[in-house]
Write a protein that holds these residues in place. Structure first.
Motif, short mmCIF file in Angstrom:
data_model
loop_
_atom_site.label_atom_id
_atom_site.label_comp_id
_atom_site.label_asym_id
_atom_site.label_seq_id
_atom_site.Cartn_x
_atom_site.Cartn_y
_atom_site.Cartn_z
N LEU A 111 0.83 -1.21 0.00
CA LEU A 111 0.00 0.00 0.00
C LEU A 111 0.86 1.26 0.00
O LEU A 111 0.48 2.29 -0.60
N ASP A 112 2.02 1.21 0.65
CA ASP A 112 2.93 2.36 0.60
C ASP A 112 3.46 2.57 -0.81
O ASP A 112 3.59 3.71 -1.28
N ILE A 113 3.78 1.47 -1.49
CA ILE A 113 4.25 1.59 -2.88
C ILE A 113 3.16 2.20 -3.76
O ILE A 113 3.43 3.06 -4.61
N ILE A 114 1.91 1.74 -3.57
CA ILE A 114 0.79 2.29 -4.35
C ILE A 114 0.65 3.79 -4.09
O ILE A 114 0.43 4.58 -5.02
N MET A 115 0.81 4.18 -2.83
CA MET A 115 0.72 5.60 -2.50
C MET A 115 1.86 6.39 -3.14
O MET A 115 1.65 7.49 -3.68
N GLU A 116 3.07 5.83 -3.12
CA GLU A 116 4.21 6.52 -3.71
C GLU A 116 4.08 6.65 -5.22
O GLU A 116 4.54 7.63 -5.82
N ILE A 175 2.10 0.71 -14.28
CA ILE A 175 1.89 -0.74 -14.20
C ILE A 175 2.29 -1.27 -12.83
O ILE A 175 1.81 -2.33 -12.39
N VAL A 176 3.17 -0.57 -12.12
CA VAL A 176 3.59 -1.02 -10.79
C VAL A 176 2.41 -1.05 -9.82
O VAL A 176 2.28 -1.95 -8.99
N VAL A 177 1.52 -0.06 -9.90
CA VAL A 177 0.33 -0.05 -9.05
C VAL A 177 -0.54 -1.27 -9.32
O VAL A 177 -1.03 -1.92 -8.40
N GLU A 178 -0.71 -1.58 -10.59
CA GLU A 178 -1.53 -2.76 -10.94
C GLU A 178 -0.88 -4.03 -10.41
O GLU A 178 -1.57 -4.93 -9.89
N ASP A 179 0.45 -4.15 -10.52
CA ASP A 179 1.14 -5.34 -10.01
C ASP A 179 0.98 -5.47 -8.50
O ASP A 179 0.78 -6.57 -7.97
N LEU A 207 -7.86 2.02 1.61
CA LEU A 207 -8.28 1.94 0.21
C LEU A 207 -9.12 3.15 -0.21
O LEU A 207 -9.37 3.34 -1.40
N VAL A 208 -9.57 3.92 0.77
CA VAL A 208 -10.45 5.06 0.46
C VAL A 208 -9.76 6.08 -0.45
O VAL A 208 -10.36 6.53 -1.45
#
Length: 940
Positions: free
Chosen positions: A214-219, A227-231, A259-260
């Protein structure tokens, strides 16, 4: 190429002017040099040359040099450049070749070399060791090799990684690497390793993977990321899917509110404005919606799903999902997934259902969201997937919520003029029901069936009066559906209407009465059931016709109608045939469409022609079929007697045959009276058993006293033996005085009287035990009759919870029986030791008799008295053995009686009677105490 050729020749020690060797010869020389060279530079040059040739000569390099390259990684790991070259060469060897169409061949060389490399777990351990290196040129190619191996052979790679100490932890550390390229590749490695492996999923989840991802998705920018977010989302899905432990951990760690921000999108405010998102953002949103659906999936445990639904409502995620669902200009596939997500979030959740009922579409219009869903469902222009999603959303909105179901039914009833001017849910459903579009008819029928979960709503729907055309008089909705069914030609529409009719008629006697009042309805159904089908659709219609006839038979109101229950039985038995009737029902449940619909609650169809069944209806169909088959299988017993009418209140009357729905209360009352009588008989037998237990205690006390008497005699005999050994004949004979002989005879006489009394009590006890066995046999017969009656009843008296308790009680009883068996074995062992001691004592007495036979011959009178004493002792010992044997038989009979009593209690529990567990434990404790006292007495 000329430059490479010269370089390779330089490595091999030749000149560029001589003839160049072939590729195989070059690889052979490079391998020899790599194996035999003593200088590090020479070996490094050989590895560099092999890397250059590996793309063109993959087979030769992989066959001859792969083992050597692994050896280089193990021996020369300190040299960074050589390690990098060896890892890159291995990466080229195990990579699969991709064809022009993106397809991978089955027998690819990379796949074969992967299998060879993974034969040894030490190779995987060696590669995992390099991911801990700090140098980028070593760490990066090592991660690439691991990614390719996990992609080629996932199962073998999972086993090897689990076998390596701290293997998962080493890969998890890569998620914290500051170099994005290594971090992103590690996500792909973990994505391959976690597929279908619950053990690795558990380890990765508890290594704090959710927070890191989740930290990576936020970054990366949430939905705007690449594509990194999807992975990362795919990896979270892999960790959560079919893994209840990880789902609970995700919820309890308060990660759902995180997730909000992801779904807090900048949606267009003006109606009609299209959403301008790129493909990657749409893909990210779709995967996040699938992630939420995994957490609230209907296949998850109900408590876990309810907890997630509550959290989704509290953190505001439900509001964001509804905003996406009703946003204008949303792409079709995103809208479909959003509708399915909202449906499963509020499926069986009253707070979310209430929130959805208050949503207005658009915000400045008073139109409820439910109407928008129904409109999408019955609109012909909408895509099939979207219409199925709208139907699923409407079903989830009404699931386990009779209040909203009644509200939808109320919109079909006569209302005021003002209310009639506004569009209602009932009007939209009727529009779809009478639409020429077959899919609209199907969706409206399934949606209307979702509102009929109670008899009250079914009776309310009978009041609906509609007109098929402007120039026709109104008729009931039920009759109108039957007319549409008879006039229709499309199989899909006719199946949908039959599904609606069967749901409407089941369990509602007034509906069945209205349906049977029209003889044309029965003529139409009988014709369909009798007709020989010529296609699969015709066979389905025949099965549904038989289902409607069976429902009318089972749920018949029993009043005076043109078609009575006996008439329906005659139609099924003689005109259709019982076997054909059953086969028609089985054909429906065994069809491919029925089986596919029964797998998942969501109606997922890709073609309109395949749309036939709904998941909720498959459950309903199986329940009704079981009831109908019970009635049909007893058709021979259902024929009424000409002498006397059938007894509907008898407990032996089968459910669904002579007993109607109204008679079930009387049948259950009769069962309760029967069980109450059996309970009284059980209480009487308990009292008798308590009396027998008291007599058993008395007998055990008498046996203890007798044992003490025998022990005293054995003690006196031992003293006599010592006296005979220490004195001569005269002193020994004089020691046995007449007073002692008289005392011994008196003790023997008392012991014989006690034995006679005990034998009398044993005979009386045998008579009482025989009487108790007769009572148990009679109770067993009564219980067998009750069981046969209960098996024929429709209602199950023993619930699943009671069965679980019963299984626990059975396991407890088995444990007690095993403990009792061990106690019996120990007592038997002690008895054997006691018998051995008695035999030794008998041998000593015989020796004493032989020694003193010559000495006692001089005094005939006292010698005769001594012999008589010895004979009486032998008789007493024989009687004691007989009494021990009889006592053992008595204990066996009592144990058998206790076992019969336990079986009777178990049967009474199966009949629904409550038997206190404390009584069972007290009786078992008393039996154990008695056995311990018997054992102590034998040891003494």
């Amino acid at each position: 190429m000329e430059f490479f050729s010269k370089g390779i020749n330089a490595v091999l020690g030749g000149s560029g002017d001589t003839a160049q060797p072939t590729g195989v010869e070059t690889i052979e020389r490079l391998c020899d040099r790599l194996q035999s060279a003593t200088l590090l530079d020479d070996r490094r040059d050989a590895v560099r040359a092999l890397r250059s040739l590996s793309k063109k000569f993959k087979l030769e390099v992989g066959t001859r040099a792969m083992d050597m390259l692994l050896g280089v990684l193990e021996r020369d790991k300190a040299d960074v450049e050589m390690t990098e070259l060896a890892l890159e060469t291995l990466c080229i060897i195990v990579t699969q070749d991709v064809g022009e169409n993106g397809e991978k061949p089955e027998n690819d060389l990379g796949l074969q070399f992967t299998e060879i490399l993974l034969k040894k777990q030490s190779n995987v351990s060696l590669l995992l060791g390099f991911v801990e290196e700090i140098d980028f040129h070593v760490k990066w190619p090592a991660v690439k090799v691991l990614k390719i191996l996990a992609s080629n052979k996932c199962t073998q790679m999972q086993e090897h990684v689990l076998g390596c100490p701290m293997g998962i932890s080493r890969l998890m550390d890569l998620l914290s690497d500051r170099r994005e390229i290594i971090r992103n590749e590690s996500v792909l490695v973990l994505l391959s390793l976690t597929k279908g492996n619950a053990q690795i999923q558990k380890i990765v989840a508890f290594e704090n993977a959710f927070d890191r991802l989740l930290d990576i998705i936020m970054e990366e920018g949430l939905t705007d990321g690449g594509i990194v977010v999807e992975d990362c989302i795919l990896l979270i899905q892999s960790l959560l899917k079919s893994n209840n432990l990880n789902q609970n951990f995700f919820r309890e760690a308060s990660l759902i509110p995180r997730l909000v921000p992801f779904l807090n999108l900048n949606l267009p405010s003006k109606p009609g404005t299209a959403v301008s998102w790129d493909l990657q953002k749409i893909s990210n949103i779709l995967e996040m919606l699938k992630l939420i659906r995994i957490l609230v999936s209907p296949v998850n445990p109900q408590q876990a799903t309810a907890a997630v639904q509550k959290t989704v409502h509290q953190c505001g995620l439900m509001k964001l999902l509804c905003a996406i669902m009703f946003s204008s200009g949303m792409p079709s596939h995103v809208l479909t997934e959003a509708i399915n997500t909202v449906a499963e979030v509020m499926r069986g959740s009253p707070p979310n259902q209430e929130f959805f009922s208050q949503v207005k579409v658009p915000p400045d219009s008073p139109r409820p969201a439910v109407l928008a869903v129904i409109t999408s469902m019955v609109t012909e222009k909408q895509p099939l997937e979207l219409r199925c999603a709208a139907l699923y959303c409407f079903q989830c909105y009404l699931l386990k919520n009779p209040v909203y179901q009644a509200e939808v039914v109320a919109t079909l009833l006569p209302t005021s003029a003002d209310a009639a001017q506004s569009v209602s849910a009932g009007q939209l459903l009727c529009t779809g029901l009478f639409s020429p579009d077959q899919l609209s008819v199907w969706c409206a029928s399934i949606a209307l069936s979702s509102t009929l979960s109670s008899t009250l709503q079914k009776e309310q729907l009978l009041r609906v009066q509609l007109a098929a055309a402007a120039d026709q008089s109104p008729m009931s909705l039920l009759q109108l559906c039957v007319n549409l069914l008879a006039q229709g030609n499309n199989a899909q529409s006719r199946v949908a209407l039959m599904m609606l009719l069967t749901t409407w008629l089941a369990g509602c006697a007034p509906c069945v009465s209205v349906f049977l009042s029209n003889q044309a309805n029965m003529s139409f159904l009988t014709g369909l059931a009798e007709h020989e089908p010529d296609s699969e659709q015709a066979s389905l219609l025949q099965g549904f016709s038989c289902l409607i006839l069976g429902i009318c038979l089972v749920h018949h109101p029993g009043t005076n109608l043109p078609y009575t229950k006996e008439t329906l039985r005659q139609i099924i038995e003689h005109r259709i045939g019982a076997d054909r009737f059953i086969d028609s029902l089985s054909f429906v449940s065994q069809s491919e469409q029925f089986t596919r619909a029964a797998k998942h609650p969501q109606p997922g169809y890709s073609k309109i022609d395949n749309v036939l069944f709904d998941h909720a209806y498959t459950v309903f169909f199986k329940q009704q079929t079981d009831l109908i088959l019970k009635a049909v299988n007893t058709l021979g017993d259902l024929s009424p007697s000409t002498d006397s009418p059938p007894d509907r209140t008898s407990p032996s009357a089968p459910s669904g045959s002579t007993a109607t729905v109204e008679d079930h209360d009387n049948i259950i009352m009769n069962y309760k009276e029967l069980i109450r009588d059996q309970d009284q008989q059980l209480q009487e037998m308990r009292k008798k058993l308590e009396g027998l237990g008291g007599e058993r205690d008395t007998a055990l006390t008498s046996n203890r006293e007798q044992s003490k008497t025998v022990e005293s005699l054995l003690t006196q005999n031992a003293e006599l033996k010592q006296l005979l050994e220490s004195r001569n004949l005269d002193a020994n004979v004089n020691a046995v005085t007449s007073s002692e002989v008289t005392q011994l005879r008196q003790q023997i006489s008392d012991l014989q009287a006690t034995q006679t009394n005990l034998e009398t009590k044993l005979k009386e006890r045998d008579v009482q035990l025989k009487h108790v066995n007769d009572e148990l046999s009679r109770s067993r017969r009564i219980e067998s009759d009750a069981r046969r009656s209960l098996e024929s009843s429709k209602d199950k008296i023993v619930s699943d919870i009671e069965q679980e308790k019963l299984q626990k009680e059975i396991s407890g009883l088995k444990t007690r029986v095993q403990e009792r068996d061990s106690q019996i074995d120990s007592v038997s062992h002690e008895r054997d030791q006691m018998q051995k001691m008695i035999k030794d004592l008998e041998g000593e007495i015989k020796k004493l008799q032989e020694k003193s036979a010559a000495e006692v011959s001089s005094n005939s009178t006292e010698s005769v008295a001594y012999k008589e004493l010895q004979q009486q002792f032998e008789q007493l010992k024989a009687k004691k053995e007989t009494m021990d044997k009889e006592l053992e038989d008595l204990l066996i009979l009592l144990n058998e009686n206790d076992e019969k009593q336990r079986k009777l209690k178990e049967r009474l529990r199966k009949l629904g009677q409550e038997v206190s567990d404390e009584e069972d434990e007290d009786e078992d404790d008393d039996d154990d105490d008695d056995d311990e006292e018997d054992e102590n007495d034998r040891e003494q």
